[in-house]
Enzyme design. Structure first.
Site, PDB file in Angstrom:
ATOM      1  N   GLY A 226      17.691 -15.345   0.884  1.00  0.00           N
ATOM      2  CA  GLY A 226      18.693 -15.127  -0.166  1.00  0.00           C
ATOM      3  C   GLY A 226      19.884 -14.377   0.423  1.00  0.00           C
ATOM      4  O   GLY A 226      21.012 -14.832   0.358  1.00  0.00           O
ATOM      5  N   GLY A 454      11.050 -13.656   1.715  1.00  0.00           N
ATOM      6  CA  GLY A 454      10.718 -13.686   3.133  1.00  0.00           C
ATOM      7  C   GLY A 454      10.603 -12.286   3.695  1.00  0.00           C
ATOM      8  O   GLY A 454      10.341 -12.085   4.877  1.00  0.00           O
ATOM      9  N   THR A 455      10.811 -11.290   2.832  1.00  0.00           N
ATOM     10  CA  THR A 455      10.828  -9.904   3.265  1.00  0.00           C
ATOM     11  C   THR A 455       9.439  -9.309   3.408  1.00  0.00           C
ATOM     12  O   THR A 455       9.251  -8.354   4.160  1.00  0.00           O
ATOM     13  CB  THR A 455      11.610  -9.066   2.245  1.00  0.00           C
ATOM     14  OG1 THR A 455      11.137  -9.447   0.943  1.00  0.00           O
ATOM     15  CG2 THR A 455      13.091  -9.350   2.328  1.00  0.00           C
ATOM     16  N   ALA A 497      11.230  -2.258  -2.218  1.00  0.00           N
ATOM     17  CA  ALA A 497      10.109  -1.391  -1.839  1.00  0.00           C
ATOM     18  C   ALA A 497      10.134  -0.093  -2.646  1.00  0.00           C
ATOM     19  O   ALA A 497       9.137   0.289  -3.257  1.00  0.00           O
ATOM     20  CB  ALA A 497      10.152  -1.096  -0.339  1.00  0.00           C
ATOM     21  N   LEU A 616       6.115   0.727   5.044  1.00  0.00           N
ATOM     22  CA  LEU A 616       4.928   0.318   4.280  1.00  0.00           C
ATOM     23  C   LEU A 616       4.090  -0.687   5.055  1.00  0.00           C
ATOM     24  O   LEU A 616       2.900  -0.829   4.811  1.00  0.00           O
ATOM     25  CB  LEU A 616       5.339  -0.247   2.917  1.00  0.00           C
ATOM     26  CG  LEU A 616       6.107   0.757   2.046  1.00  0.00           C
ATOM     27  CD1 LEU A 616       6.504   0.119   0.721  1.00  0.00           C
ATOM     28  CD2 LEU A 616       5.283   2.014   1.802  1.00  0.00           C
ATOM     29  N   ASN A 617       4.736  -1.427   5.957  1.00  0.00           N
ATOM     30  CA  ASN A 617       4.008  -2.351   6.827  1.00  0.00           C
ATOM     31  C   ASN A 617       4.805  -2.440   8.121  1.00  0.00           C
ATOM     32  O   ASN A 617       5.945  -2.916   8.138  1.00  0.00           O
ATOM     33  CB  ASN A 617       3.888  -3.732   6.162  1.00  0.00           C
ATOM     34  CG  ASN A 617       3.178  -4.746   7.057  1.00  0.00           C
ATOM     35  OD1 ASN A 617       3.399  -4.807   8.262  1.00  0.00           O
ATOM     36  ND2 ASN A 617       2.319  -5.554   6.447  1.00  0.00           N
ATOM     37  N   THR A 620       5.998  -6.234   9.044  1.00  0.00           N
ATOM     38  CA  THR A 620       7.074  -6.839   8.250  1.00  0.00           C
ATOM     39  C   THR A 620       8.345  -5.993   8.333  1.00  0.00           C
ATOM     40  O   THR A 620       9.454  -6.525   8.276  1.00  0.00           O
ATOM     41  CB  THR A 620       6.648  -7.050   6.783  1.00  0.00           C
ATOM     42  OG1 THR A 620       6.198  -5.818   6.245  1.00  0.00           O
ATOM     43  CG2 THR A 620       5.559  -8.099   6.665  1.00  0.00           C
ATOM     44  N   GLY A 690      15.772  -3.563   4.337  1.00  0.00           N
ATOM     45  CA  GLY A 690      16.213  -4.955   4.479  1.00  0.00           C
ATOM     46  C   GLY A 690      17.592  -5.137   5.085  1.00  0.00           C
ATOM     47  O   GLY A 690      17.911  -6.209   5.588  1.00  0.00           O
ATOM     48  N   GLU A 691      18.426  -4.127   5.004  1.00  0.00           N
ATOM     49  CA  GLU A 691      19.823  -4.352   5.374  1.00  0.00           C
ATOM     50  C   GLU A 691      20.344  -3.501   6.511  1.00  0.00           C
ATOM     51  O   GLU A 691      21.308  -3.873   7.182  1.00  0.00           O
ATOM     52  CB  GLU A 691      20.703  -4.188   4.126  1.00  0.00           C
ATOM     53  CG  GLU A 691      20.449  -5.324   3.157  1.00  0.00           C
ATOM     54  CD  GLU A 691      20.992  -5.093   1.768  1.00  0.00           C
ATOM     55  OE1 GLU A 691      22.062  -5.618   1.474  1.00  0.00           O
ATOM     56  OE2 GLU A 691      20.327  -4.396   0.981  1.00  0.00           O
TER      57      GLU A 691
HETATM   58 MO1  MOS Z   1      21.447  -7.889  -0.581  1.00  0.00          MO
HETATM   59  S1  MOS Z   1      23.279  -8.512   0.128  1.00  0.00           S
HETATM   60  O1  MOS Z   1      22.001  -6.612  -1.521  1.00  0.00           O
HETATM   61  O2  MOS Z   1      20.769  -9.211  -1.342  1.00  0.00           O
END
Ligand code: MOS
Length: 728
Positions: A226, A454-455, A497, A616-617, A620, A690-691
């Protein structure tokens, strides 16, 4: 050892690699009809007419919706293109929908439409829009924020730099394109959509069609990536629902790859002017970061590139500002580390330039300007251990062996460069719910209306529940992606998370207590009449802590008690932390080689160390960091959406010409995190990951290229042509 943090392989891995994981377009719905979008081929103007005569004659065509014939939507959001008027604001805007028995017929019919336009002048160039630029803001963050006096700070400086940095438009390009199946039953709408936000879609669809949210069910078991472009609901979702109503059948609509470039968001262009001032010793006296960026004529989106500059370094005089320019392009949107990816690129290259101007090691400059409090408001950070990231990263990379002089390091005929940068991303949370249910069949179902992009959401939910319940991970079945489950927020902003896992943990502990109550009331249970705190659950068995030898499986307990499941729901609101500022940080180091004759850049290795709270993992999490770093390399070297300056058409709207790195472009990536739990953020101490990996990385690569070549390229991406000009 706790199951939380363990490198548990993805629980949904087998489903995915065997093709059994169902993505939105793969859900089997009987009698489904196929819709295709008809894109505009002008950047600005009106659709005068759309002759569908020929198209309608094709056998298998069910309906054609045009701006003239599109069914009226009770409350269309003006930001969406729903065929409610004939205006065109960008190339590739949906201006029609063809619905047919099969996909090929729909495509064929769409090709037979005869469309006449009236074109209007289009604004396609960011700079030409500067006179009409206006202030923008970013969610709750003001677009402009300043403290101290930047002019005075610059006047005090012994050394100054003042440069312009630009980043191009980029497109998310997830492997799975946007896809939707819409189905009406009376006034009830069911939508399978590839999305990061099922609840947001439910609310938007309920508003558009003027029906209660409870009449709308949105599902998404898996999304094939996404990165932000599946956060908001875009036009095609409503168009599919309109089409389903019109033909009175379920309708499937999948965007073709070129349609992913326009109507579903992009990272906008940025034009960032940064001035830094410092005393001879390297202490910053002023930071000015002013940004121009584009939005559309349909709605405001702000790429908040100067926002991270408010957090990074100790400085008394800071000015940050954003100005928006409307262009005839689709509305931009959040793209992995929105604002921060582009903003840290510019700021961290500027810091590198300042380090050279001061004749100082770039890492040393960052340490000299380290801040233990949020420079904007003086608040303490919930936790900040960036110093350790710098130290460990430098050590793992071998930074002390760096020779500062540009062009001074070689590997055979190649120039070698080492660069570094600071990374950052805010730690955010939103309210979230989850339910945990002990089933008589022995499974424990853990459900929440969250998402898997996919996270690793399925996997960390399994781990958090297993840990709280004393149940092996194999006994846990996670269900997500359905608005029937307890509500969870948009999966964006690295929030899943920290938002959802505390709800899972809380629901699990509540469900466990309910189970204990049942056992305590059951005279056949080994824990009959004990207090709950004397009871434990491990490996699915209930026992008295003092005598673990006599244990009973919870399935036996449930079977004896009417065989009904035991469940508990939890909803967790974030605790407001007014006195703290909460951000993640990291340090990234990159090595490049540059072929001076060909201008070809390679990135043989990257080392990054993160301060992100609890992982947490481990597996991943590392995968998220690595993915972010690959994106950072991509930002520095590859990605660039080319907009034709005459027509506004995106010239590389496909995966062949929109360059992203392939395996051969990526070398060794060494990622690790400082082990810590930020318990001021949430009960698990996790800040979200994630970012942050994309932040800083673009600058580290750009800085390494300067170190290798002595040539400072300030316009991304740094393609070979930019390293070859000036006869070098
Ligand atoms: Mo992220 S760009 O906040 O899905």
């Amino acid at each position: 050892m706790s199951v939380i943090g363990a490198p548990l392989p993805r629980v949904d891995g087998k489903l995915k690699v065997t093709g059994r994981a169902k993505y939105s377009a793969e859900v089997a719905i009987s009698k489904v009809a196929y819709a295709v979008l008809v894109p505009s081929t002008i950047a600005s103007g009106r659709v005068l007419s759309m002759d569908s005569h020929q198209a309608e004659k094709l056998p298998g065509v069910l309906a054609i919706m045009t701006p003239a014939t599109g069914p009226r939507v009770p409350k269309p959001e003006s930001r969406l293109s729903l065929l409610q008027n004939n205006r065109v604001h960008y190339q590739n805007q949906p201006i029609g929908v063809v619905i047919a028995e099969d996909l090929n017929t729909a495509w064929h019919a769409a090709s037979l439409l005869r469309i006449r336009y009236e074109t209007a002048p289009a604004r396609l160039d960011l700079k030409s829009g500067f006179p009409a630029a206006y202030p923008g803001h970013h969610n709750e963050d003001p677009g402009d924020a300043s403290w101290g006096n930047v002019e005075a700070g610059l006047a005090q400086a012994d050394v100054k730099i003042d440069q312009l940095y630009t980043t191009p438009i980029q497109h998310h390009s997830p492997m799975e394109p946007h896809a939707v199946i819409a189905q009406w039953e009376g006034s009830h709408l069911t939508v399978y959509a590839s999305t990061q936000n099922i609840t947001g879609h439910q609310k938007s669809l309920s508003a558009a069609f003027g029906i209660p949210a409870s009449n709308v069910r949105v599902l998404c078991e898996f999304a094939g990536g996404g990165f932000g472009c599946k956060g908001q609901m875009w036009s095609h979702v409503v168009l599919a629902a309109m089409a389903a109503k019109k033909v009175n059948r379920p309708v499937k609509l999948v965007l073709e790859r070129p349609q992913m470039f326009g109507p579903v968001g992009a990272r906008p262009q940025t034009y960032q002017r940064i001035a830094l001032g410092a005393k001879k010793d390297g202490k910053l006296t002023a930071i000015r970061h002013h940004v121009y960026t584009n939005t559309s004529f349909l709605e405001d989106y702000l790429e908040s590139s100067a926002v991270p500059t408010r957090r990074m370094y100790a400085c008394r005089n800071v000015s940050t500002q954003h100005r928006l320019v409307q262009l005839n392009l689709g509305t931009p949107t959040y793209m992995r580390a929105p604002g921060v990816a582009t903003g840290t690129y510019a700021l961290e290259v500027a810091m590198d330039e300042l380090a050279y101007a001061l004749d100082m090691d770039p890492l040393q400059l960052r340490l000299l300007n380290y801040t233990d409090v949020d420079p904007e408001n003086g608040k303490a950070f919930t936790e900040k251990i960036l110093r350790q990231c710098y130290a460990r990263g430098a050590e793992r990379f071998g930074w002390s062996r760096r020779r500062g002089e540009p062009g001074s390091m070689r590997a055979g005929s190649l120039l070698v460069g080492w660069g570094m940068a600071t990374e950052t991303y805010p730690a955010k949370r939103l309210p979230a719910g989850a339910v945990v249910r002990f089933q008589p069949d022995g499974r424990v179902v853990v459900a929440s209306g969250t998402h898997e992009l996919g996270t690793g959401t399925y996997t960390i939910m399994t781990q958090v529940a297993a840990d709280a319940l004393g149940i092996p991970p194999q006994m846990i079945a996670v269900e997500i992606g359905d608005t029937h489950f307890p509500e969870a927020p948009i999966s964006a902003g690295s929030m899943t998370a920290a938002s959802v896992m505390p709800a899972v943990q809380s629901a699990a502990l509540k469900a466990r207590l309910e189970l204990f109550k049942l056992a305590i009331d059951d005279e056949d249970s080994p824990v009959y009449r004990l207090r709950a705190d004397e009871v434990d659950l491990q490996d699915g068995k209930i026992f008295r802590k003092a005598s673990p030898g006599r244990a009973e499986s919870y399935t036996d307990l449930l079977a004896r008690n009417s065989g009904r499941p035991i469940e508990a729901v939890a909803r967790i609101e974030p605790v407001e932390q007014e006195q703290f500022s909460s951000h993640s940080f990291g340090a990234v180091f990159a090595e490049v080689t540059v072929d001076r004759e060909l201008g070809i850049v390679r990135v043989p290795r990257v080392v990054a160390v993160y301060d992100v709270g609890k992982l947490l993992n481990e597996k991943t999490a590392k995968s998220q960091f690595i993915g972010g770093i690959v994106w950072g390399i991509s930002l520095a070297l590859h990605e660039n959406t080319y907009v034709d300056p005459e027509t506004g058409r995106i010239a590389n709207a496909n995966l062949a010409e929109y360059h992203v790195p392939v395996n051969a472009d990526i070398g060794d990536i060494d990622v690790s995190a400082i082990d810590a739990s930020d318990l001021k953020v949430d009960s698990l101490g996790a800040r979200g990951i994630g970012e942050i990996g994309i932040t800083g990385t673009g600058a580290a690569v750009a800085n390494a290229i300067y170190h290798a070549t002595g040539k400072r390229v300030r316009d991304l991406p740094i393609t070979p042509d930019k390293l070859l000009i000036d006869g070098e």
